[in-house]
Design a protein around this motif. Structure first.
Motif, mmCIF file in Angstrom:
data_model
loop_
_atom_site.group_PDB
_atom_site.id
_atom_site.type_symbol
_atom_site.label_atom_id
_atom_site.label_comp_id
_atom_site.label_asym_id
_atom_site.label_seq_id
_atom_site.Cartn_x
_atom_site.Cartn_y
_atom_site.Cartn_z
ATOM 1 N N VAL A 92 0.838 -1.188 0.000
ATOM 2 C CA VAL A 92 0.000 0.000 0.000
ATOM 3 C C VAL A 92 0.874 1.239 0.000
ATOM 4 C CG1 VAL A 92 -1.811 1.290 1.174
ATOM 5 C CG2 VAL A 92 -1.833 -1.209 1.234
ATOM 6 N N GLU A 93 0.766 2.057 -1.055
ATOM 7 C CA GLU A 93 1.510 3.307 -1.160
ATOM 8 C C GLU A 93 0.690 4.463 -0.596
ATOM 9 O OE1 GLU A 93 2.288 1.136 -5.185
ATOM 10 O OE2 GLU A 93 0.598 1.493 -3.824
ATOM 11 N N SER A 94 1.394 5.479 -0.076
ATOM 12 C CA SER A 94 0.757 6.705 0.372
ATOM 13 C C SER A 94 1.774 7.834 0.310
ATOM 14 C CB SER A 94 0.207 6.561 1.791
ATOM 15 O OG SER A 94 1.246 6.298 2.715
ATOM 16 N N GLY A 95 1.307 9.074 0.461
ATOM 17 C CA GLY A 95 2.187 10.226 0.543
ATOM 18 C C GLY A 95 2.236 11.098 -0.690
ATOM 19 N N GLY A 96 1.545 10.714 -1.751
ATOM 20 C CA GLY A 96 1.528 11.530 -2.950
ATOM 21 C C GLY A 96 0.756 12.816 -2.747
ATOM 22 N N GLY A 97 0.876 13.718 -3.716
ATOM 23 C CA GLY A 97 0.178 14.984 -3.632
ATOM 24 C C GLY A 97 0.626 15.935 -4.715
ATOM 25 N N LEU A 98 0.232 17.192 -4.558
ATOM 26 C CA LEU A 98 0.557 18.257 -5.500
ATOM 27 C C LEU A 98 1.576 19.196 -4.869
ATOM 28 C CD1 LEU A 98 0.047 19.938 -8.081
ATOM 29 C CD2 LEU A 98 -1.864 21.012 -6.859
ATOM 30 N N VAL A 99 2.697 19.404 -5.559
ATOM 31 C CA VAL A 99 3.736 20.315 -5.083
ATOM 32 C C VAL A 99 4.248 21.155 -6.240
ATOM 33 C CG1 VAL A 99 4.467 18.817 -3.190
ATOM 34 C CG2 VAL A 99 5.582 18.638 -5.426
ATOM 35 N N GLN A 100 4.838 22.301 -5.912
ATOM 36 C CA GLN A 100 5.480 23.126 -6.920
ATOM 37 C C GLN A 100 6.888 22.629 -7.192
ATOM 38 O OE1 GLN A 100 5.048 27.434 -6.857
ATOM 39 N NE2 GLN A 100 3.534 27.258 -5.197
ATOM 40 N N ALA A 101 7.397 22.924 -8.376
ATOM 41 C CA ALA A 101 8.765 22.563 -8.714
ATOM 42 C C ALA A 101 9.725 23.054 -7.633
ATOM 43 C CB ALA A 101 9.149 23.138 -10.067
ATOM 44 N N GLY A 102 10.667 22.194 -7.261
ATOM 45 C CA GLY A 102 11.601 22.500 -6.195
ATOM 46 C C GLY A 102 11.172 21.989 -4.838
ATOM 47 N N GLY A 103 9.939 21.541 -4.722
ATOM 48 C CA GLY A 103 9.418 21.040 -3.465
ATOM 49 C C GLY A 103 9.783 19.594 -3.207
ATOM 50 N N SER A 104 9.257 19.056 -2.094
ATOM 51 C CA SER A 104 9.587 17.702 -1.659
ATOM 52 C C SER A 104 8.341 16.933 -1.251
ATOM 53 C CB SER A 104 10.541 17.743 -0.459
ATOM 54 O OG SER A 104 11.767 18.365 -0.782
ATOM 55 N N LEU A 105 8.411 15.622 -1.399
ATOM 56 C CA LEU A 105 7.402 14.695 -0.906
ATOM 57 C C LEU A 105 8.106 13.440 -0.416
ATOM 58 C CD1 LEU A 105 4.616 14.776 -3.662
ATOM 59 C CD2 LEU A 105 4.381 15.605 -1.316
ATOM 60 N N ARG A 106 7.491 12.748 0.546
ATOM 61 C CA ARG A 106 7.980 11.444 0.962
ATOM 62 C C ARG A 106 6.875 10.418 0.775
ATOM 63 N NH1 ARG A 106 10.258 9.126 6.748
ATOM 64 N NH2 ARG A 106 8.026 9.305 7.293
ATOM 65 N N LEU A 107 7.132 9.439 -0.071
ATOM 66 C CA LEU A 107 6.199 8.357 -0.303
ATOM 67 C C LEU A 107 6.499 7.189 0.631
ATOM 68 C CD1 LEU A 107 6.134 8.271 -4.219
ATOM 69 C CD2 LEU A 107 4.846 9.731 -2.641
ATOM 70 N N SER A 108 5.450 6.485 1.034
ATOM 71 C CA SER A 108 5.591 5.321 1.893
ATOM 72 C C SER A 108 4.994 4.100 1.221
ATOM 73 C CB SER A 108 4.884 5.538 3.232
ATOM 74 O OG SER A 108 5.445 6.619 3.940
ATOM 75 N N CYS A 109 5.614 2.957 1.427
ATOM 76 C CA CYS A 109 5.112 1.678 0.942
ATOM 77 C C CYS A 109 5.056 0.729 2.123
ATOM 78 C CB CYS A 109 6.014 1.131 -0.165
ATOM 79 S SG CYS A 109 5.563 -0.532 -0.731
ATOM 80 N N ALA A 110 3.860 0.475 2.611
ATOM 81 C CA ALA A 110 3.666 -0.439 3.732
ATOM 82 C C ALA A 110 3.355 -1.828 3.207
ATOM 83 C CB ALA A 110 2.533 0.051 4.634
ATOM 84 N N ALA A 111 4.025 -2.829 3.752
ATOM 85 C CA ALA A 111 3.855 -4.189 3.280
ATOM 86 C C ALA A 111 3.773 -5.157 4.443
ATOM 87 C CB ALA A 111 5.000 -4.587 2.355
ATOM 88 N N SER A 112 3.067 -6.251 4.234
ATOM 89 C CA SER A 112 2.990 -7.301 5.230
ATOM 90 C C SER A 112 4.322 -8.029 5.327
ATOM 91 C CB SER A 112 1.882 -8.292 4.881
ATOM 92 O OG SER A 112 2.198 -8.997 3.689
ATOM 93 N N ARG A 113 4.586 -8.644 6.480
ATOM 94 C CA ARG A 113 5.785 -9.467 6.622
ATOM 95 C C ARG A 113 5.784 -10.601 5.622
ATOM 96 N NH1 ARG A 113 10.402 -7.711 9.188
ATOM 97 N NH2 ARG A 113 9.857 -6.614 11.130
ATOM 98 N N ARG A 114 4.612 -11.056 5.268
ATOM 99 C CA ARG A 114 4.489 -12.115 4.282
ATOM 100 C C ARG A 114 5.108 -11.691 2.959
ATOM 101 N NH1 ARG A 114 1.131 -16.605 3.790
ATOM 102 N NH2 ARG A 114 0.604 -17.201 1.633
ATOM 103 N N THR A 115 4.951 -10.416 2.607
ATOM 104 C CA THR A 115 5.502 -9.903 1.361
ATOM 105 C C THR A 115 6.990 -9.609 1.485
ATOM 106 O OG1 THR A 115 3.370 -8.931 0.742
ATOM 107 C CG2 THR A 115 5.330 -8.104 -0.395
ATOM 108 N N PHE A 116 7.368 -8.750 2.425
ATOM 109 C CA PHE A 116 8.771 -8.363 2.571
ATOM 110 C C PHE A 116 9.651 -9.520 3.026
ATOM 111 C CE2 PHE A 116 8.172 -3.488 3.255
ATOM 112 C CZ PHE A 116 7.905 -3.360 1.910
ATOM 113 N N GLY A 117 9.095 -10.410 3.832
ATOM 114 C CA GLY A 117 9.871 -11.533 4.319
ATOM 115 C C GLY A 117 10.280 -12.493 3.218
ATOM 116 N N GLY A 118 9.470 -12.592 2.203
ATOM 117 C CA GLY A 118 9.745 -13.505 1.111
ATOM 118 C C GLY A 118 10.303 -12.855 -0.145
ATOM 119 N N HIS A 119 10.503 -11.529 -0.088
ATOM 120 C CA HIS A 119 10.976 -10.788 -1.258
ATOM 121 C C HIS A 119 12.086 -9.827 -0.840
ATOM 122 C CE1 HIS A 119 6.944 -12.196 -2.281
ATOM 123 N NE2 HIS A 119 7.403 -12.275 -3.513
ATOM 124 N N THR A 120 13.295 -10.093 -1.312
ATOM 125 C CA THR A 120 14.484 -9.372 -0.869
ATOM 126 C C THR A 120 14.509 -7.914 -1.320
ATOM 127 O OG1 THR A 120 15.786 -11.407 -0.844
ATOM 128 C CG2 THR A 120 17.000 -9.330 -0.935
#
Length: 128
Positions: free
Chosen positions: A5-33
């Motif tokens: 599940v991704e989150s953190g997107g939005g609208l910004v002006q050029a030169g600005g910043s955003l931080r995106l997050s990707c939350a995953a189950s242990r089932r996913t990250f544990g089995g995928h390097t």
């Protein structure tokens, strides 16, 4: 159930910043390097942005974002982040995170076929 599940997107002006997050189950990250970020702009193919190794923290970026974007993970390895600084209009796209089962680094990790699992995407819009 494998989930990204991704989150953190939005609208910004050029030169600005955003931080995106990707939350995953242990089932996913544990089995995928490797966990990667891709993006898709309107009318264009999905393209690779960055990838990180869960096991050793090795990262790789596409040339267009080097020095501006940083991929990272939290201590529990449950969330992967994409810090985006000095944004430009060309960064406008839907951003997706994805998980790969590949063990060691390969340049093929910049291609979609290496990633069986994908999130729903989050919109990033950079105005000029």
């Amino acid at each position: 159930q494998v989930q990204l599940v991704e989150s953190g997107g939005g609208l910004v002006q050029a030169g600005g910043s955003l931080r995106l997050s990707c939350a995953a189950s242990r089932r996913t990250f544990g089995g995928h390097t490797w966990v990667g970020w891709f993006r898709q702009a309107p009318g264009k193919e999905r393209e690779f942005v960055a990838v990180i190794s869960r096991s050793n923290g090795v990262t790789y970026y596409t040339d267009s974002v080097k020095g501006r974007f940083t991929i990272s993970r939290d201590n529990a390895e449950s969330t992967v982040y994409l810090q985006m600084n000095s944004l430009i209009p060309e960064d406008t796209a839907v951003y997706y995170c994805a998980a790969s089962g590949r063990g060691t680094w390969s340049s093929t990790l910049q291609y979609e076929y290496e990633y069986p699992y994908w999130g729903q995407g989050t919109q990033v819009t950079v105005s000029s």
